[in-house]
Motif scaffolding. Sequence first.
Motif, PDB file in Angstrom:
ATOM      1  N   SER A 156       5.344   4.440   1.881  1.00 16.55           N
ATOM      2  CA  SER A 156       5.380   5.694   2.549  1.00 16.55           C
ATOM      3  C   SER A 156       6.865   5.369   4.143  1.00 16.55           C
ATOM      4  O   SER A 156       7.225   6.461   4.293  1.00 16.55           O
ATOM      5  N   ALA A 211       3.910  12.173  -2.846  1.00 14.05           N
ATOM      6  CA  ALA A 211       2.786  11.618  -3.298  1.00 14.05           C
ATOM      7  C   ALA A 211       3.468  12.032  -4.623  1.00 14.05           C
ATOM      8  O   ALA A 211       3.023  10.339  -4.786  1.00 14.05           O
ATOM      9  N   THR A 220       1.434  -1.134   0.475  1.00 13.70           N
ATOM     10  CA  THR A 220       0.076   0.206  -0.226  1.00 13.70           C
ATOM     11  C   THR A 220       0.927   0.896   0.206  1.00 13.70           C
ATOM     12  O   THR A 220       1.792   1.043   0.418  1.00 13.70           O
ATOM     13  N   ASP A 221       0.426   2.181  -0.397  1.00  9.40           N
ATOM     14  CA  ASP A 221       0.836   3.987   0.110  1.00  9.40           C
ATOM     15  C   ASP A 221       1.728   3.257   1.282  1.00  9.40           C
ATOM     16  O   ASP A 221       2.400   4.493   1.324  1.00  9.40           O
ATOM     17  N   GLU A 222       0.881   3.509   2.054  1.00 10.60           N
ATOM     18  CA  GLU A 222       1.038   3.388   3.742  1.00 10.60           C
ATOM     19  C   GLU A 222       2.046   2.829   3.652  1.00 10.60           C
ATOM     20  O   GLU A 222       3.346   2.678   4.474  1.00 10.60           O
ATOM     21  N   LEU A 229       5.441   7.643  -4.921  1.00  9.66           N
ATOM     22  CA  LEU A 229       4.501   6.949  -4.267  1.00  9.66           C
ATOM     23  C   LEU A 229       3.546   6.708  -5.657  1.00  9.66           C
ATOM     24  O   LEU A 229       3.707   5.753  -6.479  1.00  9.66           O
ATOM     25  N   ARG A 230       3.264   7.873  -6.580  1.00  9.36           N
ATOM     26  CA  ARG A 230       2.333   7.367  -7.913  1.00  9.36           C
ATOM     27  C   ARG A 230       3.842   6.529  -8.738  1.00  9.36           C
ATOM     28  O   ARG A 230       3.217   5.766  -9.637  1.00  9.36           O
TER      29      ARG A 230
END
Length: 451
Positions: free
Chosen positions: A185, A210, A180-182, A213-214
């Motif tokens: 991150s 951000a 996940t992005d979490e 992450l993309r």
Amino acid sequence: MDVEPDLFTAAAEERQEKDPSSSPLAVRMRPRTLDEVVGQRHLLKPGSPLRRLVGQGGGPAGASSVILWGPPGIGKTTLAYVVSKATDKRFVELSAITAGVKEVRAVIDGARRASGGYGKETVLFLDEIHRFSKAQQDSLLPAVENRWVTLIAATTENPYFSVISPLLSRSLLLTLEPLTDEDLSGLMDRAVAEERGLGGAVELAADARAHLLRIAGGDARRALTALEAAAGGALAKGEREITLQTVEEAVDRAAVTYDRDGDQHYDVASALIKSIRGSDVDAALHYLARMIEAGEDPRFIARRLMISASEDIGLADPQALPLAVAAAQAVAMIGFPEAALTLSHATIALALAPKSNAATNAIFAAREDVRNGLAGPVPSHLRDGHYKGAAKLGHAQGYVYPHDVPGAIAAQQYAPDALHGRRYYEPTRYGAEARYADVVEKVRERLKGDG
């Protein structure tokens, strides 16, 4: 292939300890224990089979071989490496793309010599095991059964279809989930702060995070590689903060305004489908590109294309749906970045295909009648007649078997009385559906007995 992999690994680790900057950030941040593994919380709970495999959590370890199933770029190789480190075993890696039975046997022979010679057991990591034939997978069985190696095999395909049953039954199957992005991150935060990473030399702005992450698209290695490039760019300019502009310059990609969890997600997806429906192939490719660059899940895009093939093309091009389904299967198997080519292929084909929503309108109309209670009993001659007493009830009596009549179309009633003669499918004259338009009228006449 004997003890050499250990010597090379040990030398590389020694160099990294003396000079951490000599290795890429993704290598320096490679987990050393299960507690450092990113994501996969369902596999890392106390007492889980994976914990027991490395001697944690008590209880027997159970199967000594493991099959890791999940999409690309989520840490299957890393997990195998951590298991070897945690159990103090040799780590040997093979890819089913380039290796064959000869290479597998060489590793197994080396493992037996290492075990007998100086008591060192071996972890054999076999990537993309689904590419091995049945015979090639069979060659692994003796080593698994006799525990000459701890086999950790990785696959992006369903192992129940791609791995032979004897091997599957002797292995612990672990299903890995996308990062996940979490997860990513948190990994970037650690990479920025920890000494073996960037050592706190830089800070990461929110919009830069951000965009990273993309770019990553759920791939940890890609995220760390881009972060390292951006950090180098910032430090070269004498700046401590990694800005969005610095990230863009470092990875040579402009930031895309697109929130995967907000309105933009649905707006761009809607625009893609409407552009395909409108046969504007260039606009469709633009929106597809925006979704790809924003890190959209390629499986989500593929699902939308499959829906479009039925909803907006239908029988005007009967090959549209099989093409979209094949694209979805390919996307699931290969992932990004190559999946972008498959999605482009499908998008262009669907945008340029003749369009018809006749199949869509037909099922909507039929379902509306059912919801409104317009149904009625199944005609007696169509009911099941394969049980004792059916004939006494009149079930299946008078049914005309279509294959027994010329043209294989029998003049008899199929719909319930309340719906007899009702039409749902109204074909267009576009593309291949023009043929169906001619056929359906002739069939309807024959069913009435007028043909």
